[in-house]
Structures are given as C-alpha cells and as structure tokens.
Design a protein around this motif. Sequence first.
Motif, short mmCIF file in Angstrom:
data_model
loop_
_atom_site.label_atom_id
_atom_site.label_comp_id
_atom_site.label_asym_id
_atom_site.label_seq_id
_atom_site.Cartn_x
_atom_site.Cartn_y
_atom_site.Cartn_z
N LEU A 93 13.61 10.02 45.03
CA LEU A 93 14.16 11.09 45.87
C LEU A 93 15.13 10.55 46.90
O LEU A 93 16.10 11.23 47.26
N GLN A 94 14.91 9.34 47.38
CA GLN A 94 15.89 8.73 48.29
C GLN A 94 17.23 8.54 47.58
O GLN A 94 18.29 8.78 48.17
N ILE B 42 18.39 10.32 45.09
CA ILE B 42 19.01 11.64 44.94
C ILE B 42 19.60 12.11 46.25
O ILE B 42 20.74 12.61 46.31
N GLN B 43 18.85 11.95 47.35
CA GLN B 43 19.32 12.41 48.66
C GLN B 43 20.62 11.72 49.05
O GLN B 43 21.56 12.35 49.53
N ARG B 44 20.71 10.42 48.81
CA ARG B 44 21.92 9.68 49.18
C ARG B 44 23.08 10.03 48.27
O ARG B 44 24.21 10.21 48.73
N ARG B 45 22.81 10.14 46.98
CA ARG B 45 23.89 10.40 46.02
C ARG B 45 24.51 11.78 46.24
O ARG B 45 25.72 11.96 46.11
N ARG B 46 23.67 12.77 46.58
CA ARG B 46 24.17 14.14 46.72
C ARG B 46 24.47 14.51 48.16
O ARG B 46 24.92 15.64 48.43
N GLY B 47 24.25 13.59 49.09
CA GLY B 47 24.57 13.86 50.48
C GLY B 47 23.75 14.98 51.08
O GLY B 47 24.26 15.81 51.84
N LEU B 48 22.45 15.02 50.78
CA LEU B 48 21.59 16.10 51.23
C LEU B 48 20.97 15.77 52.58
O LEU B 48 20.95 14.62 53.03
N VAL B 49 20.44 16.80 53.24
CA VAL B 49 19.66 16.59 54.45
C VAL B 49 18.50 15.65 54.11
O VAL B 49 17.92 15.73 53.04
N ASP B 50 18.17 14.75 55.04
CA ASP B 50 17.14 13.76 54.76
C ASP B 50 15.75 14.31 55.09
O ASP B 50 15.24 14.16 56.20
N ASP B 51 15.15 14.97 54.11
CA ASP B 51 13.75 15.41 54.25
C ASP B 51 12.91 14.77 53.15
O ASP B 51 11.96 15.37 52.64
N VAL B 52 13.27 13.53 52.80
CA VAL B 52 12.63 12.85 51.68
C VAL B 52 11.12 12.71 51.90
O VAL B 52 10.33 12.95 50.97
N ALA C 244 9.53 15.93 51.14
CA ALA C 244 9.63 16.23 49.71
C ALA C 244 8.64 15.40 48.91
O ALA C 244 8.03 15.88 47.95
N VAL C 245 8.47 14.14 49.28
CA VAL C 245 7.49 13.28 48.61
C VAL C 245 6.09 13.86 48.80
O VAL C 245 5.30 13.94 47.85
N ALA C 246 5.78 14.28 50.01
CA ALA C 246 4.46 14.87 50.28
C ALA C 246 4.24 16.11 49.43
O ALA C 246 3.15 16.35 48.91
N ALA C 247 5.30 16.93 49.27
CA ALA C 247 5.20 18.15 48.46
C ALA C 247 4.94 17.81 47.00
O ALA C 247 4.14 18.48 46.33
N ARG C 248 5.61 16.77 46.49
CA ARG C 248 5.38 16.39 45.09
C ARG C 248 3.97 15.83 44.90
O ARG C 248 3.31 16.11 43.90
#
Length: 282
Positions: free
Chosen positions: A137-138, A140-150, A153-157
């Motif tokens: 997920l890190q 993906i977050q960096r590649r797509r320039g998303l807000v950093d809530d990794v 998101a990990v906790a949700a998965r």
Amino acid sequence: MAVSASSSAQQARQALAERLADLCRDAGLTGLDLAERCGWSRSKSSRIMNARTPPSADDIRAWCQACGAEDQTEDLIASLRTAEGMWVNWRRMERAGLKQAQEARLPLYQRTRRFRSYSSWLVPGMIQAQPYTTAALQAIQRRRGLVDDVADAVAARMERQRVLYAGVRRFAFLVEESVLRAGIGGAEVMSGQLGHLISIASLPNVSLGVVPMRPDRERWPAEGFWIYDMAQVNIELVSGYLTITQPSEVAMYAETFAELAALAVYGAAARALITSALDALE
C-alpha cells in the motif's frame, strides 16, 4: 463513465439506453421532441439512446419528466449507478484515500461464502502478512500521489481478513510461483510473508495452490482476479477496478480458475516451493 472492454459493463450501459428509448417511444415522442422538451441538442438524445454517451442522473430526471414517467426516475438512476460501478478508475476509487477503498469491499466479503482468488503478480490481500500489506500500500500511495492514510488502510485490510476465521466460508487461493520469488518490501518482508503462507495453508477452510514455473504450460498466466460465489468477479487492472456480473463471463473466469487449479500443486509440494523461495532469500 469509463468504457470498459467487458461486455458486462457495456451490456449494462446498453440496457439502460434501451429503457430510456422505450420511455420515449411509449410517450409518443421522437428524439427531436425529447430534445426540445429537455432543452438539449437532438444529437444528445440520439447518443444517449444509442448508448454512445452515458446519461447523468440529472439527464435521467429530465428525460423521465419529459416522458411523464417520473415514477421510474429513481429506478433508472439506480441502474445508472450499477453500470457506473462496474468500472471504476483508481483515481475515483481512491480519491478519499486507501482506507475507504479497503472498507468499501467489506460487505462483499461478509456476504460471500465461497472465495476463489488467482494472482500472477502479488500475494492476494486476504492472505497478506501485515508488513507485506504495508509495503504494497505504501508503494501504491507513492506511485499514485494519494493522501497518506496507509496505516489506517493496513488496519482496515487486517480487519477484513477476519472473514478467514469467521463463519462457514471456503477459500481457494492460486498463486503463480513467480509471486513467491519476486516480491515487495525486501527480503525480510518476503521471508515473513512466505512463512505466513505456510501457516495459512494449514487452515481447514483454505486451499492454497502454487502454479509451478515450467517451460511447457498449455494454460498461460492470466490477469489476477477474485470470484465471489458465482455472483461476480473483480479484476484489478493498471487503469482501474473492473466488476463483472454477466453470468456467462463469470462462468468463463470460473473455468479459467479450474484450468489453472489443475496445473497447481498443493500440500507438501506447495510447501516445498514456498520453502525453496525462502531458501533463495537466505
């Protein structure tokens, strides 16, 4: 709405267009009449009726009002949302962050009783160890320039993985051997993930198959996909997330899964491949 190559998505678009065209005919209107009542160009009505341009929710409201069929508005808007949901690009799906994208799938997991998952490039999320999920997920977050809530998101998965142990559910996972050898997060993360796979394979409701690398395969690798009962298939593509519900297409993926499963090894033979990948890391 993005146009997908899947006939499931296209058939949903076409079905909605046909319902709108039927409303127009039932009201005794031509496309020109409808355009005039809605204040549109004639070409817009034609494009919508021929499924070349998807209507917006406001377009549907105006269409139903022009046809004197306001009672069908909400049902048609629901059909529009269903068609839109069959293909979602990543930017739209993850616009509020990765956590929401993870949580959105939980109801589907909760109502499914038979899961089948095939992956040719990454360990399926349901059987990922936490450090592996974090690394994935890190990236993906960096590649797509998303807000950093990794972290969230990990906790949700991880929370979603509870379905592995709750209720009467069956899981069949197939991974290509290359997934064991070309990983993410480095040797330590991959070592932990491979050990986790060995543990997961011991669960009584889980089947874990590994498709060995070999030069004479008759069924080549496919895009990764999930089958939920026989209700739908989800596929993660480079550009977005595809949902297939057309029964004939779901059946095609079920057949593909069966063909790949026939090539896989299980039990001690699968553990041997996982252990070999572990030894290579060391």
